[in-house]
Motif scaffolding. Structure first.
Motif, PDB file in Angstrom:
ATOM      1  N   LEU A  38      -1.397 -52.254-112.443  1.00  0.00           N
ATOM      2  CA  LEU A  38      -1.411 -53.033-110.893  1.00  0.00           C
ATOM      3  C   LEU A  38      -1.726 -51.869-109.784  1.00  0.00           C
ATOM      4  O   LEU A  38      -2.300 -52.350-108.872  1.00  0.00           O
ATOM      5  N   LEU A  39      -0.912 -50.865-109.901  1.00  0.00           N
ATOM      6  CA  LEU A  39      -0.934 -49.936-108.797  1.00  0.00           C
ATOM      7  C   LEU A  39      -2.435 -49.475-108.821  1.00  0.00           C
ATOM      8  O   LEU A  39      -3.129 -49.314-107.713  1.00  0.00           O
ATOM      9  N   ILE A  40      -3.251 -49.085-109.774  1.00  0.00           N
ATOM     10  CA  ILE A  40      -4.636 -48.553-109.825  1.00  0.00           C
ATOM     11  C   ILE A  40      -5.294 -49.754-109.150  1.00  0.00           C
ATOM     12  O   ILE A  40      -6.214 -49.444-108.113  1.00  0.00           O
ATOM     13  N   GLY A  41      -5.285 -50.914-109.432  1.00  0.00           N
ATOM     14  CA  GLY A  41      -6.021 -52.088-108.742  1.00  0.00           C
ATOM     15  C   GLY A  41      -5.867 -52.113-107.032  1.00  0.00           C
ATOM     16  O   GLY A  41      -6.787 -52.240-106.512  1.00  0.00           O
ATOM     17  N   LEU A  42      -4.342 -52.051-106.914  1.00  0.00           N
ATOM     18  CA  LEU A  42      -3.993 -52.242-105.497  1.00  0.00           C
ATOM     19  C   LEU A  42      -4.461 -51.050-104.553  1.00  0.00           C
ATOM     20  O   LEU A  42      -4.958 -51.312-103.426  1.00  0.00           O
ATOM     21  N   VAL A  43      -4.352 -49.732-105.246  1.00  0.00           N
ATOM     22  CA  VAL A  43      -4.618 -48.558-104.550  1.00  0.00           C
ATOM     23  C   VAL A  43      -6.175 -48.850-104.313  1.00  0.00           C
ATOM     24  O   VAL A  43      -6.678 -48.558-103.223  1.00  0.00           O
ATOM     25  N   LEU A  44      -7.094 -48.996-105.171  1.00  0.00           N
ATOM     26  CA  LEU A  44      -8.548 -49.185-104.992  1.00  0.00           C
ATOM     27  C   LEU A  44      -8.661 -50.045-104.124  1.00  0.00           C
ATOM     28  O   LEU A  44      -9.695 -49.854-103.046  1.00  0.00           O
ATOM     29  N   ALA A  45      -8.118 -51.400-104.009  1.00  0.00           N
ATOM     30  CA  ALA A  45      -8.401 -52.314-102.840  1.00  0.00           C
ATOM     31  C   ALA A  45      -8.142 -52.056-101.685  1.00  0.00           C
ATOM     32  O   ALA A  45      -8.742 -52.132-100.786  1.00  0.00           O
ATOM     33  N   SER A  46      -6.802 -51.060-101.637  1.00  0.00           N
ATOM     34  CA  SER A  46      -6.454 -50.423-100.157  1.00  0.00           C
ATOM     35  C   SER A  46      -7.633 -49.278 -99.658  1.00  0.00           C
ATOM     36  O   SER A  46      -7.680 -49.438 -98.589  1.00  0.00           O
ATOM     37  N   VAL A  47      -8.042 -48.821-100.547  1.00  0.00           N
ATOM     38  CA  VAL A  47      -9.102 -47.798-100.227  1.00  0.00           C
ATOM     39  C   VAL A  47     -10.142 -48.524 -99.570  1.00  0.00           C
ATOM     40  O   VAL A  47     -10.673 -48.145 -98.451  1.00  0.00           O
ATOM     41  N   TYR A  48     -10.572 -49.484-100.284  1.00  0.00           N
ATOM     42  CA  TYR A  48     -11.595 -50.365 -99.788  1.00  0.00           C
ATOM     43  C   TYR A  48     -11.458 -50.886 -98.502  1.00  0.00           C
ATOM     44  O   TYR A  48     -12.276 -50.888 -97.498  1.00  0.00           O
ATOM     45  N   SER A  49     -10.353 -51.291 -98.368  1.00  0.00           N
ATOM     46  CA  SER A  49      -9.851 -51.785 -97.040  1.00  0.00           C
ATOM     47  C   SER A  49      -9.991 -51.060 -95.948  1.00  0.00           C
ATOM     48  O   SER A  49     -10.291 -51.275 -94.827  1.00  0.00           O
ATOM     49  N   LEU A  50      -9.473 -49.839 -96.283  1.00  0.00           N
ATOM     50  CA  LEU A  50      -9.092 -48.746 -95.268  1.00  0.00           C
ATOM     51  C   LEU A  50     -10.146 -47.692 -94.662  1.00  0.00           C
ATOM     52  O   LEU A  50     -10.212 -47.237 -93.555  1.00  0.00           O
ATOM     53  N   PHE A  51     -11.110 -47.462 -95.864  1.00  0.00           N
ATOM     54  CA  PHE A  51     -11.932 -46.323 -95.577  1.00  0.00           C
ATOM     55  C   PHE A  51     -12.804 -46.741 -94.294  1.00  0.00           C
ATOM     56  O   PHE A  51     -13.304 -45.791 -93.586  1.00  0.00           O
ATOM     57  N   PRO A  52     -13.585 -47.972 -94.151  1.00  0.00           N
ATOM     58  CA  PRO A  52     -13.952 -48.259 -92.896  1.00  0.00           C
ATOM     59  C   PRO A  52     -13.345 -47.960 -91.661  1.00  0.00           C
ATOM     60  O   PRO A  52     -14.087 -47.393 -90.710  1.00  0.00           O
ATOM     61  N   VAL A  53     -12.162 -48.083 -91.542  1.00  0.00           N
ATOM     62  CA  VAL A  53     -11.409 -47.674 -90.264  1.00  0.00           C
ATOM     63  C   VAL A  53     -11.209 -46.458 -90.119  1.00  0.00           C
ATOM     64  O   VAL A  53     -11.513 -45.945 -89.173  1.00  0.00           O
ATOM     65  N   TRP A  54     -10.840 -45.790 -91.283  1.00  0.00           N
ATOM     66  CA  TRP A  54     -10.809 -44.220 -91.341  1.00  0.00           C
ATOM     67  C   TRP A  54     -12.131 -43.820 -90.716  1.00  0.00           C
ATOM     68  O   TRP A  54     -12.016 -42.716 -89.808  1.00  0.00           O
ATOM     69  N   TRP A  55     -13.214 -44.061 -91.329  1.00  0.00           N
ATOM     70  CA  TRP A  55     -14.446 -43.697 -90.715  1.00  0.00           C
ATOM     71  C   TRP A  55     -14.843 -43.795 -89.070  1.00  0.00           C
ATOM     72  O   TRP A  55     -15.270 -42.822 -88.704  1.00  0.00           O
ATOM     73  N   LEU A  56     -14.163 -44.886 -88.804  1.00  0.00           N
ATOM     74  CA  LEU A  56     -14.537 -45.309 -87.604  1.00  0.00           C
ATOM     75  C   LEU A  56     -13.741 -44.467 -86.473  1.00  0.00           C
ATOM     76  O   LEU A  56     -13.860 -43.681 -85.684  1.00  0.00           O
ATOM     77  N   ILE A  57     -12.403 -44.159 -87.050  1.00  0.00           N
ATOM     78  CA  ILE A  57     -11.427 -43.143 -86.319  1.00  0.00           C
ATOM     79  C   ILE A  57     -12.253 -41.753 -86.276  1.00  0.00           C
ATOM     80  O   ILE A  57     -12.323 -41.003 -85.010  1.00  0.00           O
ATOM     81  N   VAL A  58     -12.519 -41.090 -87.364  1.00  0.00           N
ATOM     82  CA  VAL A  58     -13.274 -40.072 -87.413  1.00  0.00           C
ATOM     83  C   VAL A  58     -14.459 -39.817 -86.485  1.00  0.00           C
ATOM     84  O   VAL A  58     -14.666 -39.018 -86.028  1.00  0.00           O
ATOM     85  N   ALA A  59     -15.134 -41.091 -86.744  1.00  0.00           N
ATOM     86  CA  ALA A  59     -16.529 -40.924 -85.930  1.00  0.00           C
ATOM     87  C   ALA A  59     -16.424 -40.940 -84.424  1.00  0.00           C
ATOM     88  O   ALA A  59     -17.108 -40.461 -83.662  1.00  0.00           O
ATOM     89  N   ALA A  60     -15.075 -41.446 -84.067  1.00  0.00           N
ATOM     90  CA  ALA A  60     -15.072 -41.571 -82.480  1.00  0.00           C
ATOM     91  C   ALA A  60     -14.678 -40.194 -82.132  1.00  0.00           C
ATOM     92  O   ALA A  60     -14.500 -39.875 -80.643  1.00  0.00           O
ATOM     93  N   THR A  61     -14.152 -39.282 -82.988  1.00  0.00           N
ATOM     94  CA  THR A  61     -13.839 -38.019 -82.317  1.00  0.00           C
ATOM     95  C   THR A  61     -15.173 -36.805 -82.469  1.00  0.00           C
ATOM     96  O   THR A  61     -14.997 -35.835 -82.223  1.00  0.00           O
ATOM     97  N   LYS A  62     -16.263 -37.446 -82.805  1.00  0.00           N
ATOM     98  CA  LYS A  62     -17.459 -36.368 -82.984  1.00  0.00           C
ATOM     99  C   LYS A  62     -18.433 -36.559 -81.896  1.00  0.00           C
ATOM    100  O   LYS A  62     -18.494 -37.512 -81.173  1.00  0.00           O
ATOM    101  N   ASP A  63     -18.902 -35.508 -81.490  1.00  0.00           N
ATOM    102  CA  ASP A  63     -19.947 -35.572 -80.602  1.00  0.00           C
ATOM    103  C   ASP A  63     -21.424 -36.104 -81.236  1.00  0.00           C
ATOM    104  O   ASP A  63     -21.132 -36.232 -82.567  1.00  0.00           O
ATOM    105  N   ARG A  64     -22.241 -36.115 -80.470  1.00  0.00           N
ATOM    106  CA  ARG A  64     -23.383 -36.615 -81.218  1.00  0.00           C
ATOM    107  C   ARG A  64     -24.074 -36.075 -82.385  1.00  0.00           C
ATOM    108  O   ARG A  64     -24.425 -36.575 -83.532  1.00  0.00           O
ATOM    109  N   THR A  65     -24.086 -34.411 -82.412  1.00  0.00           N
ATOM    110  CA  THR A  65     -24.716 -33.732 -83.441  1.00  0.00           C
ATOM    111  C   THR A  65     -23.577 -34.067 -84.655  1.00  0.00           C
ATOM    112  O   THR A  65     -24.012 -34.137 -85.799  1.00  0.00           O
TER     113      THR A  65
END
Lengths: 307, 294
Positions: A38-65
Motif C-alpha cells: 500500500l505504502l509503496i503505491g501511495l508514495v510512488l503516486a505522491s512522487v509523481y504528483s509532487l515532482f513537477p511542482v518541486w521542479w517548478l520551485i527549483v527552476a524559479a530560483t535559477k538564473d538563465r544559465t
C-alpha cells in the motif's frame, strides 16, 4: 510505523470497525506485506504528483544559465529575488497588472456570484413558487452546455454593446454560475430548517431581513465553499478571457503567461525564466486559499461530484 | 403557503434568472440564429457584405468537414485511452487509501490533490518545460536509460498531453471515488472476511461495484471536459505548431473559424454541433454504464 499506532486509535473514531474484532488476527497477519505494498503505491503516486511542482520551485530560483545547464531537480545558485525583480519590472511591470486583474476578476466576480447563488439557492430550496422546477432544470441542464457554445455568441453580444476588452466582459459572466446555485441549494437544504424561518416570520421579520441576518449568517460555511470554487474557476479561466479580452492591460495571469510562452516562437525572445517564475507565483494564491479553507473545500470537491 | 410569500421567494431567484437569460439563453439563441445565416460579400468585396438565410447549410458543411469531424474523432479516440487509464489509477489509489488508517489517508490525500490545485494553464506550462529537451529533466533522464525520447514528436504529442491530463486529474477523481468507498457499510467487508474472502476479492466483488456510480460520474465529467479540450493543445501549439495545428481539437477549430477566418456563422454552427455531440456522448455513456449495473 505511524500506521500501527493509528490502528489502535481506530475503533473509537469509527465504531463500525469494531465489528471486525473477530477478523483481527487474520488481518494483522496479512497486513505486514499488504501495508508495505500500500505504502509503496501511495508514495510512488505522491512522487509523481509532487515532482513537477518541486521542479517548478527549483527552476524559479535559477538564473538563465542554471536553468539550461544544471540538474533540473536540484538547486544551483539562489536567484529567486532577481527573477522576481525581473518578472515585476519586465515590460513596465505588466505582470503586476495581470496579477491585479486576476485578483479583481476572481475576487469581485466570485463574491457577487456567491451572493446571487446563495439567494437563488435559498429561494429554490425554501419557497414553492410557480416555475421553481423550471429554474432548477435550467441550472442542472446548463452543466452540459459546452463553453464554446456560450463564449462565442457572448463575445458577439458584448462587442455590440461595447463591453469587449473591458473588465466587465470578465466580471459579468462570473456573476451567474449555475453550479454555485446548485451547491447553494444543497447547503440550504441541509442547514436552514423551515421551522426557523416560520419562527422569524411570526416574530415579524421581513423576508429580506431574514435572508441577510439569519440565512446568510448560517450559510457561512456553504458560502465559503461556493466562493472558493468560484474563485478557483475564475482564476483558472482561459477560454473566456482569451476570447473577450484583447488589449494586454486587461489580461489575466493565465493569458499573460500563455502569451509569454509563445513569444519565443513568434519573435525569438526566450522568456522561459520569467514564465516559470510567473507560473509559480500564480499558484501561490491558490495554495493560500486551499490551505486556509481546507475544511470547506473538501466538502465542496465531494459535493461537486454529485452534480 | 401564503400567496405573497411565494412571490417573495421567487424574488430571491430573480437576479439569477435575469442573468441566466442574458448569459445563457440569449447566447444560445443567438448562436443558433447565427448558424442559420451565411455572409456573402457582394461585388469584389467592395460593397460590404450581406447576410443571407441559408438554413442548415452550415450544419451540412460542418458534418462533412473532414477537419472538424477528424478533430472530434481524434479527441474521442484519445478519450478512450486517457480516461480509462486515469480512472483506473484513481480507483487503485482510492482503494489503497481506503485500506489505510484515516489519519495516514488524510495526509496522502492532500499530497495527491496538489496537482488539482494548480491552474490548467500553469500545469501545461510546467509539463511542457519538463518535456523540453533544453530545460526539462526528462530528456537527460531518458538518456541515462538509453531512451531517446522526444515528447513533442508527432507520435508523442497525445501521450504527452495524456500524461499531463492524467497528472492533473488523478487527485480529483480519486477523492470522489474515495468518498464513495467511505460510504460503503464496513460490516460488508467484515462479513466477507469472516467468510474467508481475500482482500483482493473484497475489492473486486464489493468495493468496486459500490463505487460504480462514482466511476460513471467521473467518467462523464471527463468526457465532457475532453471534448472541449483547448488549453493544453493551445500551449503545446506554442512549442510545436506543425504537429499541434490549428485544427487539432474541435474548440480550436471553432476558435479559428471565428477569430482568424472571421466566419462567425460557421463557427456558431460548429459549436451547436459540438454541443449536440456532447449531449449524445454523455447520454450514450450514461445508458451504457447504467445498463451494465442492472
Amino acid at each position: 510505523m505511524v500506521l500501527t499506532e493509528d490502528r489502535t486509535e481506530k475503533p473509537p473514531t469509527r465504531p463500525v470497525r469494531r465489528l471486525g474484532r473477530l477478523g483481527r488476527p487474520d488481518r494483522a497477519a496479512r497486513s505486514r506485506g499488504g501495508q508495505r505494498f500500500l505504502l509503496i503505491g501511495l508514495v510512488l503516486a505522491s512522487v509523481y504528483s509532487l515532482f513537477p511542482v518541486w521542479w517548478l520551485i527549483v527552476a524559479a530560483t535559477k538564473d538563465r544559465t542554471g536553468l539550461y545547464q544544471s540538474n533540473g531537480l536540484w538547486f544551483s545558485g539562489m536567484h529567486l529575488w532577481d527573477n522576481l525583480r525581473q518578472l515585476f519590472t519586465y515590460d513596465d511591470g505588466i505582470f503586476l497588472r495581470w496579477t491585479a486583474n486576476s485578483l479583481l476578476y476572481a475576487g469581485v466576480g466570485s463574491l457577487g456570484g456567491t451572493l446571487i447563488a446563495l439567494a437563488t439557492g435559498y429561494g429554490l430550496a425554501r419557497f414553492d413558487f410557480p416555475g421553481r422546477r423550471l429554474v432548477f432544470a435550467c441550472v442542472v441542464g446548463s452543466f452540459l452546455i459546452p463553453i464554446a457554445l456560450l463564449t462565442l455568441p457572448l463575445y458577439l453580444m458584448f462587442s455590440e454593446i461595447g463591453l469587449v476588452d473591458t473588465p466587465w466582459a470578465m466580471l459579468i459572466p462570473c456573476l451567474i454560475n449555475p453550479f454555485s446555485v446548485y451547491l447553494a441549494k444543497v447547503y440550504t437544504e441541509s442547514t436552514i430548517p423551515f421551522e426557523l424561518l416560520e419562527a422569524a416570520r411570526i416574530d415579524g421579520a421581513g423576508e429580506l431581513r431574514i435572508f441577510f441576518s439569519i440565512v446568510l449568517r448560517m450559510m457561512t460555511t456553504g458560502g465559503a465553499t461556493v466562493f472558493l470554487l468560484a474563485f478557483v474557476n475564475t482564476w483558472n479561466a482561459f477560454f473566456l478571457p482569451l476570447t473577450v479580452l484583447r488589449g494586454e492591460e486587461n489580461w489575466t495571469l493565465n493569458l499573460g503567461l500563455y502569451n509569454w510562452s509563445g513569444k519565443r516562437l513568434e519573435s525569438g525572445v526566450d522568456l522561459t525564466s520569467l514564465v516559470l517564475t510567473g507560473a509559480l507565483l500564480s499558484i501561490v494564491p491558490m495554495a493560500i486559499m486551499m490551505i486556509a479553507m481546507r475544511r470547506y473545500w473538501r466538502t465542496g470537491v465531494t459535493l461537486g461530484a454529485l452534480k | 403557503m401564503i400567496r405573497s410569500l411565494r412571490w417573495k421567494g421567487a424574488a430571491f431567484t430573480v437576479p439569477f434568472q435575469l442573468g441566466f437569460v442574458f448569459l445563457y439563453l440569449l447566447p444560445i439563441g443567438y448562436a443558433v440564429h447565427q448558424s442559420l445565416f451565411t455572409e456573402q460579400s457582394s461585388g469584389l468585396g467592395l460593397g460590404g457584405s450581406t447576410e443571407t438565410f441559408s438554413g442548415l447549410d452550415n450544419y451540412q458543411q460542418g458534418l462533412t468537414d473532414s477537419a472538424f469531424m477528424g478533430s472530434v474523432l481524434r479527441v474521442v479516440l484519445f478519450a478512450c485511452v486517457q480516461i480509462p487509464v486515469m480512472l483506473l489509477i484513481s480507483l487503485v489509489l482510492a482503494l489503497l487509501l481506503d485500506a489505510l488508517t484515516a489519519r495516514a489517508a488524510g495526509g496522502f490525500r492532500i499530497l495527491l490533490l496538489v496537482p488539482y490545485m494548480i491552474p490548467g494553464v500553469v500545469a501545461a506550462i510546467v509539463w511542457i518545460n519538463l518535456y523540453s529537451p533544453e530545460v526539462g529533466p526528462l530528456t537527460p533522464l531518458g538518456e541515462a536509460f538509453g531512451l531517446d525520447w522526444n515528447f513533442f514528436a508527432p507520435s508523442m504529442v497525445w501521450p504527452s498531453i495524456g500524461n499531463l491530463l492524467t497528472w492533473h486529474g488523478i487527485g480529483y477523481n480519486m477523492v470522489i471515488i474515495y468518498a464513495a468507498l467511505q460510504a460503503v457499510p464496513r460490516e460488508l467487508f467484515e462479513a466477507a472476511r469472516l467468510d474467508g474472502a481475500s482482500e483482493r476479492r473484497i475489492a473486486l466483488s464489493i468495493k468496486i461495484p459500490h463505487v460504480r456510480g462514482a466511476l460513471v460520474l467521473t467518467g462523464m465529467l471527463s468526457i465532457i471536459q475532453m471534448l472541449q479540450i483547448f488549453n493544453e493543445p493551445a500551449l503545446f501549439r506554442n512549442i510545436t505548431p506543425q504537429t499541434v495545428n490549428d485544427s487539432f481539437t474541435p474548440i480550436m477549430i471553432i476558435y479559428n473559424q471565428a477569430f482568424n477566418a472571421g466566419d462567425y456563422h460557421y463557427a456558431a454552427a460548429l459549436s451547436v454541433l459540438l454541443a449536440l455531440i456532447l449531449g449524445v456522448a454523455s447520454f450514450l455513456f450514461y445508458r451504457l454504464t447504467s445498463r451494465e449495473a442492472d
